[in-house]
Design a protein around this motif. Structure first.
Motif, PDB file in Angstrom:
ATOM      1  N   SER A   1       0.829  -1.213   0.000  1.00  0.00           N
ATOM      2  CA  SER A   1       0.000   0.000   0.000  1.00  0.00           C
ATOM      3  C   SER A   1       0.855   1.252   0.000  1.00  0.00           C
ATOM      4  O   SER A   1       0.560   2.217  -0.715  1.00  0.00           O
ATOM      5  CB  SER A   1      -0.924   0.020   1.214  1.00  0.00           C
TER       6      SER A   1
ATOM      7  N   ALA B   1       2.173   1.760  -3.490  1.00  0.00           N
ATOM      8  CA  ALA B   1       1.132   2.221  -4.403  1.00  0.00           C
ATOM      9  C   ALA B   1       0.720   3.656  -4.103  1.00  0.00           C
ATOM     10  O   ALA B   1       0.576   4.472  -5.018  1.00  0.00           O
ATOM     11  CB  ALA B   1      -0.083   1.288  -4.319  1.00  0.00           C
ATOM     12  N   GLU B   2       0.542   3.982  -2.838  1.00  0.00           N
ATOM     13  CA  GLU B   2       0.102   5.328  -2.475  1.00  0.00           C
ATOM     14  C   GLU B   2       1.108   6.385  -2.899  1.00  0.00           C
ATOM     15  O   GLU B   2       0.733   7.474  -3.335  1.00  0.00           O
ATOM     16  CB  GLU B   2      -0.178   5.420  -0.973  1.00  0.00           C
TER      17      GLU B   2
ATOM     18  N   PHE C   1       0.488   6.825  -6.584  1.00  0.00           N
ATOM     19  CA  PHE C   1      -0.780   7.524  -6.847  1.00  0.00           C
ATOM     20  C   PHE C   1      -0.646   9.009  -6.556  1.00  0.00           C
ATOM     21  O   PHE C   1      -1.218   9.844  -7.256  1.00  0.00           O
ATOM     22  CB  PHE C   1      -1.922   6.942  -6.007  1.00  0.00           C
TER      23      PHE C   1
ATOM     24  N   GLN D   1      -6.358   9.244  -5.713  1.00  0.00           N
ATOM     25  CA  GLN D   1      -6.596   8.463  -4.511  1.00  0.00           C
ATOM     26  C   GLN D   1      -6.722   6.999  -4.921  1.00  0.00           C
ATOM     27  O   GLN D   1      -6.994   6.683  -6.082  1.00  0.00           O
ATOM     28  CB  GLN D   1      -7.869   8.938  -3.819  1.00  0.00           C
ATOM     29  N   SER D   2      -6.537   6.107  -3.975  1.00  0.00           N
ATOM     30  CA  SER D   2      -6.588   4.682  -4.252  1.00  0.00           C
ATOM     31  C   SER D   2      -7.904   4.278  -4.924  1.00  0.00           C
ATOM     32  O   SER D   2      -7.906   3.526  -5.903  1.00  0.00           O
ATOM     33  CB  SER D   2      -6.394   3.904  -2.950  1.00  0.00           C
TER      34      SER D   2
ATOM     35  N   GLU E   1      -8.497   2.511  -8.545  1.00  0.00           N
ATOM     36  CA  GLU E   1      -9.267   1.270  -8.660  1.00  0.00           C
ATOM     37  C   GLU E   1     -10.418   1.430  -9.646  1.00  0.00           C
ATOM     38  O   GLU E   1     -10.742   0.501 -10.391  1.00  0.00           O
ATOM     39  CB  GLU E   1      -9.784   0.837  -7.295  1.00  0.00           C
TER      40      GLU E   1
END
Length: 164
Positions: free
Chosen positions: A41, A44-45, A48, A54-55, A59
């Motif tokens: 996470s 990934a964050e 992003f 934002q996650s 998605e």
């Protein structure tokens, strides 16, 4: 990589030494998965953030990209895939539309509603992020013994859980 907490091996050693009942059997498997999730996470964050996403927005773009061309879904389809409330989905779609990452074409099956379609720019963004994310994840997987076996086992486990 900067560590904010003790390593998982230090945590598991402390559990085995100081609370052996809590470290018996496979009881450290779930905490290991949680810790791995934190690492993934965080990776990934950070990515992003570079794209001001934002996650849940990423998605959403992935859900659209995973749909067949022309990469359009109804908002209901998307929020069911992502387990987001319809109100939350509206906020996400509004933000993505303002940034030109999605469009809102008419729904050919229902004139009262609009579809959500991945724009050319949105497709480029989600594919670019995904390429970078997969590359970074592959670096993490270099530390994993038998990643193919682990993937198979986790997939089988999730399938069993989700069939219940």
């Amino acid at each position: 990589m900067h560590r904010e907490r003790i390593s998982f091996s230090e945590l598991s050693d402390a559990s085995r030494e100081n609370w052996p009942e809590a470290a018996a059997g496979n009881s450290l498997l779930a905490p290991a998965i949680y810790r791995l999730h934190e690492h993934l996470s965080r990776l990934a964050e950070a990515l992003f953030k570079e794209y001001d996403l934002q996650s849940a927005e990423f998605e959403t773009l992935c859900a659209l990209r995973n749909s067949p061309p022309p990469h359009c879904l109804t908002p209901t389809d998307i929020y069911r895939m992502l387990l987001i409330s319809s109100g939350g989905m509206t906020k996400i779609l509004t933000r993505l539309e303002k940034r030109g990452l999605v469009g809102r074409p008419a729904n050919p099956k229902d004139a009262r509603s609009r579809m959500v379609g991945l724009s050319v720019h949105g497709k480029m963004v989600v594919e670019g992020i995904t390429e970078r994310l997969l590359k970074a994840e592959r670096r993490l997987l270099e530390c994993c013994p038998q990643p193919d076996v682990l993937e198979q086992q986790l997939t089988e486990w999730l399938t069993r859980i989700e069939q219940d």
